[in-house]
Design a protein around this motif. Structure first.
Motif, PDB file in Angstrom:
ATOM      1  N   GLY A  97      -3.739  13.643   9.796  1.00  0.00           N
ATOM      2  CA  GLY A  97      -3.460  14.080   8.441  1.00  0.00           C
ATOM      3  C   GLY A  97      -2.297  13.297   7.885  1.00  0.00           C
ATOM      4  O   GLY A  97      -1.798  12.365   8.520  1.00  0.00           O
ATOM      5  N   SER A  98      -1.883  13.685   6.687  1.00  0.00           N
ATOM      6  CA  SER A  98      -0.696  13.076   6.107  1.00  0.00           C
ATOM      7  C   SER A  98      -0.146  14.021   5.054  1.00  0.00           C
ATOM      8  O   SER A  98      -0.880  14.465   4.181  1.00  0.00           O
ATOM      9  CB  SER A  98      -1.052  11.724   5.478  1.00  0.00           C
ATOM     10  OG  SER A  98       0.079  11.180   4.845  1.00  0.00           O
ATOM     11  N   GLY A  99       1.133  14.343   5.188  1.00  0.00           N
ATOM     12  CA  GLY A  99       1.767  15.300   4.265  1.00  0.00           C
ATOM     13  C   GLY A  99       2.986  14.716   3.576  1.00  0.00           C
ATOM     14  O   GLY A  99       4.108  15.176   3.807  1.00  0.00           O
ATOM     15  N   PRO A 100       2.786  13.706   2.707  1.00  0.00           N
ATOM     16  CA  PRO A 100       3.920  13.087   2.027  1.00  0.00           C
ATOM     17  C   PRO A 100       4.792  14.116   1.295  1.00  0.00           C
ATOM     18  O   PRO A 100       4.275  15.120   0.791  1.00  0.00           O
ATOM     19  CB  PRO A 100       3.282  12.141   1.006  1.00  0.00           C
ATOM     20  CG  PRO A 100       1.910  11.896   1.486  1.00  0.00           C
ATOM     21  CD  PRO A 100       1.502  13.135   2.234  1.00  0.00           C
ATOM     22  N   LEU A 108      -2.639  14.770   1.897  1.00  0.00           N
ATOM     23  CA  LEU A 108      -3.635  13.735   1.606  1.00  0.00           C
ATOM     24  C   LEU A 108      -4.968  14.125   2.216  1.00  0.00           C
ATOM     25  O   LEU A 108      -6.022  13.779   1.693  1.00  0.00           O
ATOM     26  CB  LEU A 108      -3.173  12.378   2.159  1.00  0.00           C
ATOM     27  CG  LEU A 108      -1.859  11.827   1.596  1.00  0.00           C
ATOM     28  CD1 LEU A 108      -1.629  10.410   2.086  1.00  0.00           C
ATOM     29  CD2 LEU A 108      -1.851  11.879   0.072  1.00  0.00           C
ATOM     30  N   HIS A 109      -4.915  14.879   3.334  1.00  0.00           N
ATOM     31  CA  HIS A 109      -6.145  15.262   4.019  1.00  0.00           C
ATOM     32  C   HIS A 109      -6.803  16.484   3.383  1.00  0.00           C
ATOM     33  O   HIS A 109      -7.741  17.016   3.929  1.00  0.00           O
ATOM     34  CB  HIS A 109      -5.896  15.491   5.514  1.00  0.00           C
ATOM     35  CG  HIS A 109      -4.745  16.398   5.800  1.00  0.00           C
ATOM     36  ND1 HIS A 109      -3.443  16.031   5.576  1.00  0.00           N
ATOM     37  CD2 HIS A 109      -4.692  17.648   6.282  1.00  0.00           C
ATOM     38  CE1 HIS A 109      -2.648  17.020   5.926  1.00  0.00           C
ATOM     39  NE2 HIS A 109      -3.379  18.018   6.346  1.00  0.00           N
ATOM     40  N   VAL A 149      -3.094   6.992   4.459  1.00  0.00           N
ATOM     41  CA  VAL A 149      -2.552   6.600   3.152  1.00  0.00           C
ATOM     42  C   VAL A 149      -3.476   5.571   2.488  1.00  0.00           C
ATOM     43  O   VAL A 149      -3.730   5.630   1.284  1.00  0.00           O
ATOM     44  CB  VAL A 149      -1.112   6.040   3.310  1.00  0.00           C
ATOM     45  CG1 VAL A 149      -0.557   5.593   1.961  1.00  0.00           C
ATOM     46  CG2 VAL A 149      -0.198   7.087   3.947  1.00  0.00           C
ATOM     47  N   VAL A 150      -4.013   4.663   3.293  1.00  0.00           N
ATOM     48  CA  VAL A 150      -4.950   3.670   2.743  1.00  0.00           C
ATOM     49  C   VAL A 150      -6.157   4.386   2.104  1.00  0.00           C
ATOM     50  O   VAL A 150      -6.580   4.059   1.004  1.00  0.00           O
ATOM     51  CB  VAL A 150      -5.435   2.689   3.844  1.00  0.00           C
ATOM     52  CG1 VAL A 150      -6.523   1.759   3.296  1.00  0.00           C
ATOM     53  CG2 VAL A 150      -4.271   1.875   4.395  1.00  0.00           C
ATOM     54  N   VAL A 179       0.845  -1.201   0.000  1.00  0.00           N
ATOM     55  CA  VAL A 179       0.000   0.000   0.000  1.00  0.00           C
ATOM     56  C   VAL A 179       0.879   1.248   0.000  1.00  0.00           C
ATOM     57  O   VAL A 179       0.678   2.182  -0.783  1.00  0.00           O
ATOM     58  CB  VAL A 179      -0.947   0.009   1.232  1.00  0.00           C
ATOM     59  CG1 VAL A 179      -1.516   1.397   1.480  1.00  0.00           C
ATOM     60  CG2 VAL A 179      -2.064  -1.004   1.045  1.00  0.00           C
ATOM     61  N   LEU A 180       1.884   1.254   0.889  1.00  0.00           N
ATOM     62  CA  LEU A 180       2.777   2.422   0.964  1.00  0.00           C
ATOM     63  C   LEU A 180       3.490   2.631  -0.372  1.00  0.00           C
ATOM     64  O   LEU A 180       3.572   3.750  -0.893  1.00  0.00           O
ATOM     65  CB  LEU A 180       3.819   2.226   2.070  1.00  0.00           C
ATOM     66  CG  LEU A 180       3.330   2.347   3.511  1.00  0.00           C
ATOM     67  CD1 LEU A 180       4.449   1.995   4.479  1.00  0.00           C
ATOM     68  CD2 LEU A 180       2.836   3.771   3.787  1.00  0.00           C
TER      69      LEU A 180
END
Ligand SMILES: *Cc1c(COP(=O)(O)O)cnc(C)c1O
Length: 480
Positions: free
Chosen positions: A275-278, A261-262, A323-324, A106-107
């Motif tokens: 949240g997620s900030g790749p 991502l959020h 991320v999922v 997934v990642l």
């Protein structure tokens, strides 16, 4: 509304705990001096309490939420179904890699798809939010200059229209911020940029489309000015809604990018949820990425630290379930769906802007991207109705206010981002409300200045709330 302590009474309750399956253990260390006072409420009352609380909140599920720069789009429920699968929720971060191949996959897939969307070569999923991504990306830039022995590059150039997190992250990462003013068109002033760059420039931080909702037509020139001066280009991709699947920061000359991502990739936010900030980067920065990173080892995935890593910026692998959700969203939309979402986001913003521009003054009256900014300076001047008054009045019509007083370069600003997930009917209703409020600003400005009248609180004293927050409930019987 009643607080939970004001509901129920002593003796009422609903705790039905199973018998413990481990021996009971009593702590020797001194515990609380006072007994714990918990509310005594039945399950029915608890359920009503939370339902009532939920009704106090305005969310995407309750109504239109055109909060500029925040991308409050509808988040498909199927994302939650995917993130709740036991194979994702029941794992431990220290499990042997052989037992979590699906999760590593997934990642890896999310990295690959997001790299394709942003035009980057590699990515870390560790940062927990946009600002955290900025900080991480700037550390990559710092590590790059240091690795070349280039010690004098201490400055990051940030346009005055930037999101407040940009200069803050630059300072956190140990840089000095050089502000450059925007041109009259709201875009980067090329001459000012040429004056600002030099052999002390570590990089430039930019949003494109920028915070006034415009795509900077000089973007290739801008990134090349910075590259020629020896700096790197950082792209604030918190809001990728206008360009995803259509234009790529990597092709515009950017070396590092963070994405939220959020916001763009459909994970619920607001209220402080995860949240997620790749952070994506070009190949020459890959070795500096935080880790551990999922990497192929034959047919299996394993975890490895990049050779010159700046280190971890968060425990383990970031907010994995976010991320999922993002991966679910991208895979369901597919290549054409991602691009269509962007086109519709831009279409919706332009539709609203065009249906309002005859009465509301647009700060930059051009084709906008996913959002547009109006300036209520004239209304303030003519009828003493401020952006705040209009924002508060919108609440009475069940609409969440747009972002107010941002970007700072526009006075009495309201920044509207409808997003692609709103129907034409919703936009038409909102347009009608904006027009009605405009009429009220002349016929009954008092009503606007007194708004909102239908919410449980109206205009809290924000300064006092920040300086002297009341965070403790005063029990009527004086119990503390
Ligand atoms: C939201 C936003 C950020 C910050 O993201 P957080 O997840 O809130 O830290 C940065 N830049 C822009 C342009 C944004 O809109």
């Amino acid at each position: 509304m009643k607080l939970i302590f004001e509901r129920g009474h002593e003796g009422q309750g609903c705790t039905v705990l199973p018998e413990p399956d481990v021996p009971e253990f009593h702590l020797e260390t001194p515990g609380r001096e006072l007994p714990l006072r918990l509310p005594h409420v039945s399950e029915n009352e608890i359920s009503r309490h939370y339902t009532e609380l939920a009704g106090e909140v305005h969310g995407v599920n309750s109504g239109f939420y055109p909060l500029g720069s925040c991308t409050m789009k509808y988040n498909p429920k199927v994302n939650e179904v995917a993130a709740a699968l036991p194979g994702f929720t029941g794992i431990h971060p220290l499990q042997p890699v052989g037992t979590v191949q699906g999760c590593l996959d997934v990642l890896k897939r999310a990295q690959e798809l997001l790299c394709e969307i942003t035009g980057m070569d590699d990515m870390t999923m560790q940062p927990a939010a946009g600002a955290h991504g900025e900080f991480t990306g700037l550390l990559l830039i710092k590590a790059y200059h240091e690795s070349r022995g280039d010690k004098k590059r201490t400055k990051i150039i940030v346009p005055d229209s930037a999101h407040g997190t940009n200069p803050a992250s630059a300072v956190m990462a140990g840089f000095e911020v050089v502000n450059i003013p925007s041109g009259a068109d709201g875009c980067v002033d090329l001459d000012k940029l040429r004056e600002a760059v030099g052999d002390d420039t570590a990089g430039l931080m930019l949003t494109n489309p920028n915070t006034v909702g415009l795509f900077d037509r000089n973007i290739l020139e801008i990134t090349s000015i910075v590259h020629k001066a020896g700096g790197l280009n950082y792209y604030d991709g918190a809001n990728l809604n206008a360009i995803m699947g259509i234009a790529r920061p990597g092709d515009m000359g950017f070396d590092v990018v963070h994405i939220n991502l959020h916001k763009t990739f459909s994970t619920p936010h607001g209220g402080g949820g995860p949240g997620s900030g790749p952070v994506g980067c070009k190949a020459f920065l890959s070795d500096f990425l935080p880790g551990p990173q999922p990497v192929w080892d034959g047919d299996d995935l394993t975890l490895a630290m990049p050779p010159r890593s700046i280190g971890s910026v968060r425990t383990f692998y970031g907010n994995f379930l976010v991320v999922v959700k993002a991966l679910t969203y991208i895979m369901i939309l597919g290549r054409s769906g991602v691009a269509d979402a962007a086109r519709n986001a831009v279409l919706n913003a332009n539709y609203m802007m065009r249906r309002l521009r005859d009465i509301y003054h647009m700060a930059f009256d051009d084709v906008c991207m996913h959002e547009f900014v109006m300036s209520l300076e004239n209304m303030k001047h003519d009828w003493d109705v401020s952006a705040m008054d209009v924002a508060k009045a919108l609440l009475d019509y069940g609409i969440h206010p747009p972002t107010m007083y941002f970007p700072l370069i526009v006075h009495e600003a309201l920044m509207v981002e409808p997003t692609e997930t709103e129907s034409r009917e919703t936009l038409d209703e909102a347009i009608a409300v904006f027009r009605e409020i405009y009429e009220l600003s002349q016929s009954d400005p008092e009503r606007l200045r007194a708004a909102p009248s239908r919410t449980s609180i109206g205009r809290p004293d924000e300064v006092q709330a920040a300086r002297k927050p009341v965070l403790r409930y005063a029990f009527p019987d004086g119990w503390k």
